[in-house]
Design an enzyme around this catalytic site. Structure first.
Site, PDB file in Angstrom:
ATOM      1  N   ASP A 169     145.589  45.271  68.982  1.00  0.00           N
ATOM      2  CA  ASP A 169     144.525  44.916  69.944  1.00  0.00           C
ATOM      3  C   ASP A 169     144.673  45.642  71.248  1.00  0.00           C
ATOM      4  O   ASP A 169     145.179  44.793  71.972  1.00  0.00           O
ATOM      5  CB  ASP A 169     144.551  43.949  69.608  1.00  0.00           C
ATOM      6  CG  ASP A 169     142.565  43.060  70.311  1.00  0.00           C
ATOM      7  OD1 ASP A 169     142.567  43.407  71.061  1.00  0.00           O
ATOM      8  OD2 ASP A 169     143.336  41.684  69.992  1.00  0.00           O
ATOM      9  N   LYS A 174     135.485  46.349  75.033  1.00  0.00           N
ATOM     10  CA  LYS A 174     135.276  45.759  76.890  1.00  0.00           C
ATOM     11  C   LYS A 174     134.809  47.160  77.389  1.00  0.00           C
ATOM     12  O   LYS A 174     133.640  47.978  77.710  1.00  0.00           O
ATOM     13  CB  LYS A 174     136.200  45.222  77.029  1.00  0.00           C
ATOM     14  CG  LYS A 174     136.241  43.972  76.802  1.00  0.00           C
ATOM     15  CD  LYS A 174     137.575  43.243  77.659  1.00  0.00           C
ATOM     16  CE  LYS A 174     137.630  42.109  76.778  1.00  0.00           C
ATOM     17  NZ  LYS A 174     136.820  40.916  76.713  1.00  0.00           N
ATOM     18  N   TYR A 194     144.651  36.362  71.112  1.00  0.00           N
ATOM     19  CA  TYR A 194     143.219  36.024  71.013  1.00  0.00           C
ATOM     20  C   TYR A 194     142.654  37.284  70.480  1.00  0.00           C
ATOM     21  O   TYR A 194     142.794  38.061  70.698  1.00  0.00           O
ATOM     22  CB  TYR A 194     141.473  35.608  72.113  1.00  0.00           C
ATOM     23  CG  TYR A 194     140.701  35.412  71.727  1.00  0.00           C
ATOM     24  CD1 TYR A 194     140.480  34.337  71.270  1.00  0.00           C
ATOM     25  CD2 TYR A 194     140.009  35.972  72.532  1.00  0.00           C
ATOM     26  CE1 TYR A 194     139.278  34.036  71.017  1.00  0.00           C
ATOM     27  CE2 TYR A 194     138.245  35.983  72.535  1.00  0.00           C
ATOM     28  CZ  TYR A 194     138.421  34.747  71.558  1.00  0.00           C
ATOM     29  OH  TYR A 194     136.482  34.629  71.159  1.00  0.00           O
TER      30      TYR A 194
HETATM   31  N1  HOZ Z   1     136.425  37.996  75.531  1.00  0.00           N
HETATM   32  C1  HOZ Z   1     136.797  36.782  76.623  1.00  0.00           C
HETATM   33  C2  HOZ Z   1     138.870  36.793  76.273  1.00  0.00           C
HETATM   34  N2  HOZ Z   1     139.313  37.199  76.922  1.00  0.00           N
HETATM   35  C3  HOZ Z   1     136.120  35.958  76.815  1.00  0.00           C
HETATM   36  C4  HOZ Z   1     135.040  36.431  76.985  1.00  0.00           C
HETATM   37  C5  HOZ Z   1     133.981  34.763  76.849  1.00  0.00           C
HETATM   38  O1  HOZ Z   1     135.125  33.711  76.908  1.00  0.00           O
HETATM   39  O2  HOZ Z   1     132.669  34.756  78.032  1.00  0.00           O
END
Ligand code: HOZ
Length: 428
Positions: A237, A265, A142
């Site tokens: 990524d 993050k 993802y």
């Molecule tokens: N970006 C996160 C996946 N590792 C998900 C964050 C969310 O869905 O709130």
């Protein structure tokens, strides 16, 4: 009715599903969300006054826990000067420099607001630089919710079992070729067939969005080699692994030299901030130097940058953090597997650094297909049992469990005791 239940009922009237990001709704684990009031150290506190040991860490950013004094102080100082200018500030160059110091492959850096933005920007940049349209991604990875990257995606798409996302033009999705994670033969064949049209291969060097899946030894070197041979770009990524696996991320750990890297993050210290960067000649294709357009009113926002600098400088200074969070993760992951097996569950686990996942399947889990074999009903039962006992795990089988520097060994032992009780009470 609890206060969380009441707030959720109100939220669903005005916000789709009551949440601003789908997995938060906790549907796949058969629950409604808790509403958080505040966080401190390794714990979050809900609006009903209950506290939880936090293994989600806001989905990754809070590697040192909540409300750390160094980030809070940096924000207090920054906010006195204003919140946004839409003009350059000194801190942006400083943060870019800190990123470059730890990620030498990122010769130039641009700051954005989220991992999704970083993802859509690197794809456009790779296409603009190479003059090619196709990209290769791995099933179950993802990279944010940009159109080109949501094909065979993990995270919420996997959690909710969405097969193809309405709204993404088929003509665009067709330009994204997908290959199973860890499958070097399939990647080699894809290059043999489409090599001259492939702009880039994008990969999570450790997959964290189909649960944690580790790269096998030949996988990442093969991506690097094949992209070089075919004139495509290698995009790493590191939104999850950056400043998490080591201060220099997965590329330092595995000895990689990607053409482009995405970070997010942790580099925002819990505020909305992400970055992408890479080889100078590629990055200089971006406007205003080159013609590839990418922009943002809040990009390099001074509050996010101040928090990011404080978070990154702390990690560069206090490198013992990495040993501590790895130890906690190892203990949690091995203790959990042992407990689950002792209660008769077929489980397997993947763990590296502070990231781990236990899957309710015999395994091994080495790609998306094997991850999807996990019994998500059992995961839901496990999750609910842990929540009841005061432990906040990702409300999805297909996300990572993070340990944070806010945790002490007793926290992990308490979590394992709760896991034992939960597993004992679960129905197979
Ligand atoms: N970006 C996160 C996946 N590792 C998900 C964050 C969310 O869905 O709130």
């Amino acid at each position: 009715m609890s206060k969380s239940e009441k707030l959720f009922a109100e939220a669903t009237q005005i916000i789709p599903g009551g949440v601003n990001s789908p997995v938060r709704a906790c549907r796949s684990v058969g629950s409604d969300p808790i509403f958080v009031d505040h966080g401190r150290g390794a714990r979050i506190f809900d609006v009903d006054g209950k506290s939880y040991l936090d293994f989600v860490s806001s989905w990754g950013p809070l590697i040192c826990g909540h409300a750390t004094p160094w980030v809070t102080h940096a924000l207090e100082e920054a906010i006195k000067k204003g919140t946004s200018f839409g003009a350059p500030t000194e801190g942006e160059t400083k943060l870019a420099g800190l990123i470059n110091e730890n990620y030498p492959s990122m010769e130039m850096v641009r700051l954005v607001n989220s991992g999704t933005e970083a993802g859509m920007s690197v794809i456009r940049l790779a296409r603009g630089f190479t003059g090619r349209d196709k990209i290769v991604k791995f099933q179950g990875c993802y990279h944010g919710h940009a159109d080109s990257l949501l094909v065979s995606a993990g995270s919420g798409v996997a959690t909710l079992g969405i097969p193809g996302c309405p709204g993404i033009p088929a003509a665009l999705a067709e330009l994204t070729l997908t290959v199973p994670y860890n499958d070097v033969n399939a990647l080699t064949e894809t290059f043999a067939k489409h090599g001259k049209d492939i702009a880039a291969v994008i990969v999570e060097p450790v997959a964290g969005n189909m649960g944690v899946v580790l790269p096998e030894p030949d996988f990442l070197p093969a991506i690097e080699k094949l992209t070089r041979e075919h004139g495509a770009l290698f995009i790493c990524d590191e939104v999850i692994t950056g400043f998490r696996l080591t201060v220099g991320g997965a590329q330092k750990h595995f000895g990689l030299k990607p053409d482009l890297t995405m970070l997010g993050k942790i580099i925002g210290g819990g505020l909305p901030l992400a970055a992408f960067g890479g080889r100078r000649e590629v990055m200089e294709s971006l406007a205003p130097v080159g013609g590839v357009y990418q922009a943002g009113t809040l990009s390099g926002n001074p509050l996010a940058v101040a928090a990011g600098i404080a978070a990154v400088e702390y990690l560069m200074r206090e490198t013992s953090v990495y040993g501590r969070i790895r130890q906690s993760s190892l203990r949690w992951s091995s203790g959990l597997l042992e407990a689950a097996k002792s209660h008769g569950f077929n489980v397997c686990g993947n763990q590296i650094g502070s990231m781990s996942t236990m899957f309710f399947t015999e395994g091994p889990v080495r790609d998306y297909e094997s991850a999807l074999k996990s019994d998500t009903g059992l995961y839901g039962q496990f999750w609910r049992g842990m929540l009841e006992r005061g432990f906040w795990l990702a409300p999805s089988q297909f996300e990572a469990t993070f340990t944070s520097a806010g945790m002490i060994p007793d926290d992990i032992e308490a979590a394992l005791d709760a896991a034992n009780e939960t597993l004992k009470a679960m129905k197979k």
